[in-house]
Design an enzyme around this catalytic site. Structure first.
Site, PDB file in Angstrom:
ATOM      1  NE  ARG A  47     -95.620 -29.273   9.891  1.00  0.00           N
ATOM      2  CZ  ARG A  47     -96.448 -29.135   8.763  1.00  0.00           C
ATOM      3  NH1 ARG A  47     -97.613 -28.543   9.051  1.00  0.00           N
ATOM      4  NH2 ARG A  47     -96.096 -29.603   7.539  1.00  0.00           N
TER       5      ARG A  47
ATOM      6  CG  ASP B  32     -95.947 -28.656   3.846  1.00  0.00           C
ATOM      7  OD1 ASP B  32     -95.305 -28.250   4.816  1.00  0.00           O
ATOM      8  OD2 ASP B  32     -95.531 -29.551   3.052  1.00  0.00           O
TER       9      ASP B  32
ATOM     10  CD  GLU C 129     -89.686 -26.494   4.785  1.00  0.00           C
ATOM     11  OE1 GLU C 129     -88.588 -26.689   5.679  1.00  0.00           O
ATOM     12  OE2 GLU C 129     -91.001 -26.795   5.429  1.00  0.00           O
TER      13      GLU C 129
ATOM     14  NE  ARG D  68     -92.511 -30.639  14.086  1.00  0.00           N
ATOM     15  CZ  ARG D  68     -92.381 -30.524  12.747  1.00  0.00           C
ATOM     16  NH1 ARG D  68     -91.890 -29.213  12.137  1.00  0.00           N
ATOM     17  NH2 ARG D  68     -92.628 -31.324  11.599  1.00  0.00           N
TER      18      ARG D  68
END
Length: 257
Positions: free
Chosen positions: A128, A133, A136, A176
């Site tokens: 990750r 970010d 999605e 992760r």
């Protein structure tokens, strides 16, 4: 009367040397050489030290790590993983096949990297990207977020099939590793998360605490501000329609509750 000649005088023989006493002074014959137990003990001790040192180096630098679960806690923030990206699952995470030592230890030219999905099962580390970010993608029946497909395509093109180095900071609840990842693009080594922010394909990770930035929070904030000012990527959306990935995930969680 015959006088004695000088040759008739014989000097007394020297007394034999004292034999060494004690267990470590005993002698052992090995091929054409004779050694004392002390010498053998020192040699065995030196060999033991070399074996332990070699084992430590192998465990920490040259042993292949199959998955994130195989990474010990003391490894975090102190070591990095060199590996090839085998798949990209979302706009801010992917999987790598750990190749310790890289080309020098035969990876790619002597030791092949698996490419078939069944051979990669339980053999890759889920990574990750730290500090960023991305929008999605659709998961578990939930709709995708605007610009999620663009972010995914960008990441696939940027790191897919390439060798990367991941500097690991922590592990999350999804098994992760959270890491700052670098990839060679031409003559330059690039920070993947930073480049995503520059392209407007991600935002700086929103969290009240506990977020990992690898000491690059200032650079990440500046890159996001420049992309926002230039209206790149997801920043092309109208302000009223723009939703951060963090808020998008929060709305999904609230909708499920």
């Amino acid at each position: 009367m015959k006088w004695p000649t000088p040759s008739s005088f014989t000097s007394p023989s020297p007394p034999p040397p004292d034999e060494p006493t004690g267990f470590f002074s005993r002698r052992v014959r090995f091929y054409q050489h004779t050694y004392t137990f002390r010498e053998l003990s020192l040699a065995c001790g030196a060999a033991g030290v070399l074996v332990l040192a070699g084992s430590h180096v192998f465990r920490n630098y040259f042993r292949r790590v199959p998955t994130a679960n195989h990474i010990a806690h003391h490894f975090l923030r102190k070591r990095s993983l060199l590996g090839r990206v085998t798949s990209v699952g979302d706009g801010d995470n992917f999987r790598i096949y750990h190749t310790p030592g890289g080309w020098l230890l035969g990876w790619d030219w002597l030791r092949p990297i698996p490419s078939v999905r069944k051979d990669l099962k339980d053999q890759t580390v889920h990574v990750r990207l730290a500090g960023v970010d991305a929008p999605e993608c659709a998961h578990f029946g939930h709709p995708s977020q605007p610009y999620s497909s663009e972010a995914l395509a960008w990441l696939k093109e940027y790191v897919g099939g390439r060798r990367v180095r991941a500097y690991i900071h922590s592990k999350d609840q999804y098994e992760r590793v959270v890491a700052t990842v670098y990839v060679w693009r031409g003559l330059w080594r690039r920070d993947v998360g930073l480049e995503m922010l520059k392209a407007g394909m991600a935002v700086v990770y929103e969290a009240k605490g506990g977020a990992e930035f690898g000491g690059r929070r200032v650079q990440y904030d500046a890159a996001e501000a420049r992309a926002k000012h230039a209206k790149l990527g997801l920043w092309k959306q109208a302000k009223k329609k723009r939703v951060s990935p963090g808020m998008f995930k929060k709305s999904i969680r609230e909708g499920n509750s």
